[in-house]
Design an enzyme around this catalytic site. Structure first.
Site, PDB file in Angstrom:
ATOM      1  N   GLY A 127      -5.052 -34.499   2.842  1.00  0.00           N
ATOM      2  CA  GLY A 127      -4.290 -35.662   3.278  1.00  0.00           C
ATOM      3  C   GLY A 127      -3.936 -35.562   4.756  1.00  0.00           C
ATOM      4  O   GLY A 127      -4.103 -36.513   5.518  1.00  0.00           O
ATOM      5  N   SER A 168      -6.179 -31.512  -2.006  1.00  0.00           N
ATOM      6  CA  SER A 168      -4.964 -30.793  -1.643  1.00  0.00           C
ATOM      7  C   SER A 168      -4.200 -31.566  -0.580  1.00  0.00           C
ATOM      8  O   SER A 168      -4.696 -32.538  -0.003  1.00  0.00           O
ATOM      9  CB  SER A 168      -5.316 -29.408  -1.106  1.00  0.00           C
ATOM     10  N   LYS A 169      -3.003 -31.103  -0.326  1.00  0.00           N
ATOM     11  CA  LYS A 169      -2.174 -31.741   0.683  1.00  0.00           C
ATOM     12  C   LYS A 169      -2.857 -31.673   2.050  1.00  0.00           C
ATOM     13  O   LYS A 169      -2.768 -32.593   2.852  1.00  0.00           O
ATOM     14  CB  LYS A 169      -0.809 -31.060   0.726  1.00  0.00           C
ATOM     15  N   ARG A 170      -3.559 -30.552   2.257  1.00  0.00           N
ATOM     16  CA  ARG A 170      -4.231 -30.393   3.553  1.00  0.00           C
ATOM     17  C   ARG A 170      -5.284 -31.476   3.787  1.00  0.00           C
ATOM     18  O   ARG A 170      -5.497 -31.902   4.918  1.00  0.00           O
ATOM     19  CB  ARG A 170      -4.857 -29.004   3.661  1.00  0.00           C
TER      20      ARG A 170
END
Ligand code: GLU
Length: 504
Positions: free
Chosen positions: A265, A261-263
């Site tokens: 990253g 997920s973006k989190r």
């Protein structure tokens, strides 16, 4: 007869393209090219609630940057367009009508409130063969009432009438035969009168047919939609041209537990988007591979190996080699851990393989931001000396700034360790020696200096370390005589002079 390979990348413009979506596009592209097929860009924008301005351009720019090319589609032309679903309203209406006329779909008037109520009333409620008789639809209501409601402008949806108890087979190139019983499927909404638009399900499938798609290659999150694909193709009588499916396994968190997920990253410091993205609603900016200094070749190579490998130890492959070796059938069924360190490794690798002039041209803009004006020839020689120390172009500045500006201060620790009481005297002697040498580009410079050190019985390491400190300002950098050859005699002497004066 073998069908012509035609694949599509069909993103919904709901935000930035996730790196997993980029991999899907890449696998489609590799597969199409390898079979001399067509690659189509279709924009699936029938869900106006989720539409995000700028997302479509972002997707196109990302894929362009990465070298993933299309033969047809939004912005690329082609005979089977328009390729943006919001421009195909009338086309879908015809197919909705066909299903209704054939009794394969029906009209339903249930309001969101009524549906909510049913959900409360019936545990695990779903709109299907068991419940549709309890609802307000064209199967339960007299024809006149249905017509009356429609004439009055009452909102309705069209639902697919799924026959229960049928084993639906999906032949997936990666997963093999997947069988799902139609009883677990709900009567999917295909069309909404409110916006006169089809849902994703209908548009996606009708377009695959009309655009003559031979293979549907997409993320595994779409596997649950595949039986519907099959059933709708059947309902329309298109079985003969049913696409083959290939559902790609997820990209996983670097630790391997769960979806990337973006989190992840944000937490671990790597981009999950190809380009920097500014959320038009929140203004939040997310980093991109491009802006973070990745080379497109490196991103492609890295992504290609997340879920597939050529079956040997070869890792470095350019696009042509990937096209040649890629094998959809050998794609992994299980998720691929997103090893972002490997991404950096690829970037490092592609920087090493890059022609020095090309690398220099990428470094020039970085130099400009530091107000350096110089020649491409000089920069090319500099990058050749330091590139092995960097993963990213912008890191070249840290490794090479002293080729462009003399040190303005000297690293304290290095001074303590490398600049001794007699260093100033020795550097002065060295400076005198260097003055007698004309051409610093000559290997003879090194020989003369080394001879002098031997004659004087000085400590080689000590002299060289102090010399380096004077030239670089700290203890790093390439071979000393490579530095002096580049910065030249005058600059070398000035730096020695300055160090002697400053450090004493
Ligand atoms: N519009 C879907 C998406 O956003 C496409 C799914 C498919 O490829 O069938 O990913």
């Amino acid at each position: 007869m073998e069908r012509k390979v035609r694949v599509r990348f069909a993103p919904s413009p709901t935000g930035a393209l996730h790196i997993g979506g980029v991999r899907t596009a890449l696998y489609n592209y590799l597969f199409a090219r390898q079979h001399n097929g067509d690659m189509i860009l279709r924009i699936e924008d029938t869900d106006s609630n989720r539409f995000v301005p700028g997302a479509e351009d972002y997707i196109k720019e990302s894929l362009q940057w990465l070298g993933i090319k299309f033969d047809e589609g939004v912005g690329y032309g082609g005979n089977l367009g328009p390729y943006r679903q919001s421009e195909r309203k009338d086309i879908y209406k015809k197919y909705v009508k066909q299903l209704l006329d054939d009794g394969k779909a029906y009209i339903a008037f249930d309001t969101p409130e009524e549906l909510e109520l049913k959900r409360k009333e019936i545990e695990n409620f779903q709109y299907d063969a068991h419940t549709r008789d309890l609802m307000r639809n064209s199967l339960t209501m007299p024809q006149e009432e249905v017509s009356k409601l429609i004439d009055e402008g009452t909102q309705y949806v069209v639902r697919f009438k799924i026959e229960p108890g049928i084993d639906v087979e999906v032949n997936d190139i990666i997963r093999g035969k997947v069988v799902i019983n139609s009883s677990i499927l709900d009567d999917k909404v295909l069309y909404k009168s409110a916006d006169q638009l089809p849902t994703y399900h209908l548009a996606n499938i009708v377009d695959d047919y009309l655009m003559q798609i031979s293979h549907v290659i997409r993320g595994e999150e779409w596997l649950p939609s595949a039986p519907l694909h099959v059933l709708l193709y059947r309902a329309f009588g298109w079985e003969e041209v049913m696409p083959r499916f290939a559902h790609l396994a997820l990209l996983l968190k670097p630790e391997g537990n769960g979806k990337l997920s973006k989190r992840d990253g944000d937490r671990l410091g790597f981009p999950v988007f190809p380009l920097e993205w500014k959320d038009p609603k929140t203004g939040e900016i997310s980093s991109g591979y491009r802006e973070s200094g990745y080379l497109p070749e490196a991103v492609i190579n890295f992504l290609a190996l997340l879920g597939w490998n050529p079956g040997n130890d070869v890792e470095v492959m350019n696009m042509d080699e990937l096209i040649q070796h890629f094998n959809l059938e050998k794609c992994s069924k299980s998720g691929a851990k997103f090893d972002y360190e490997k991404g950096k490794w690829f970037n490092h690798h592609y920087i090493q393989m890059m022609d020095n002039d090309k690398l220099a041209s990428l470094f020039m803009p970085v130099l400009s931001t530091h107000n350096i004006t110089t020649t491409p020839e000089y920069v090319s020689k500099v990058v050749a000396l330091v590139k092995e120390r960097v993963n990213f172009v912008k890191e070249l500045w840290d490794q090479a700034s002293f080729f462009f500006v003399a040190p303005s201060e000297y690293d304290e620790k290095t001074v303590k360790k490398r600049w001794k009481d007699d260093s100033a005297t020795q550097m002065l002697e060295l400076s005198q020696l260097l003055q007698s040498i004309d051409n610093f580009e000559d290997a003879a410079t090194e020989t003369s200096v080394k001879n002098w050190i031997e004659e004087k019985n000085y400590n080689m390491g000590k002299i060289m370390n102090a010399f380096r400190l004077a030239l670089v300002g700290e203890g790093k950098g390439p071979h000393i005589f490579d530095i002096t050859a580049l910065i030249g005699k005058e600059e070398t002497l000035e730096r020695l002079d300055k160090a002697i004066k400053t450090l004493g």
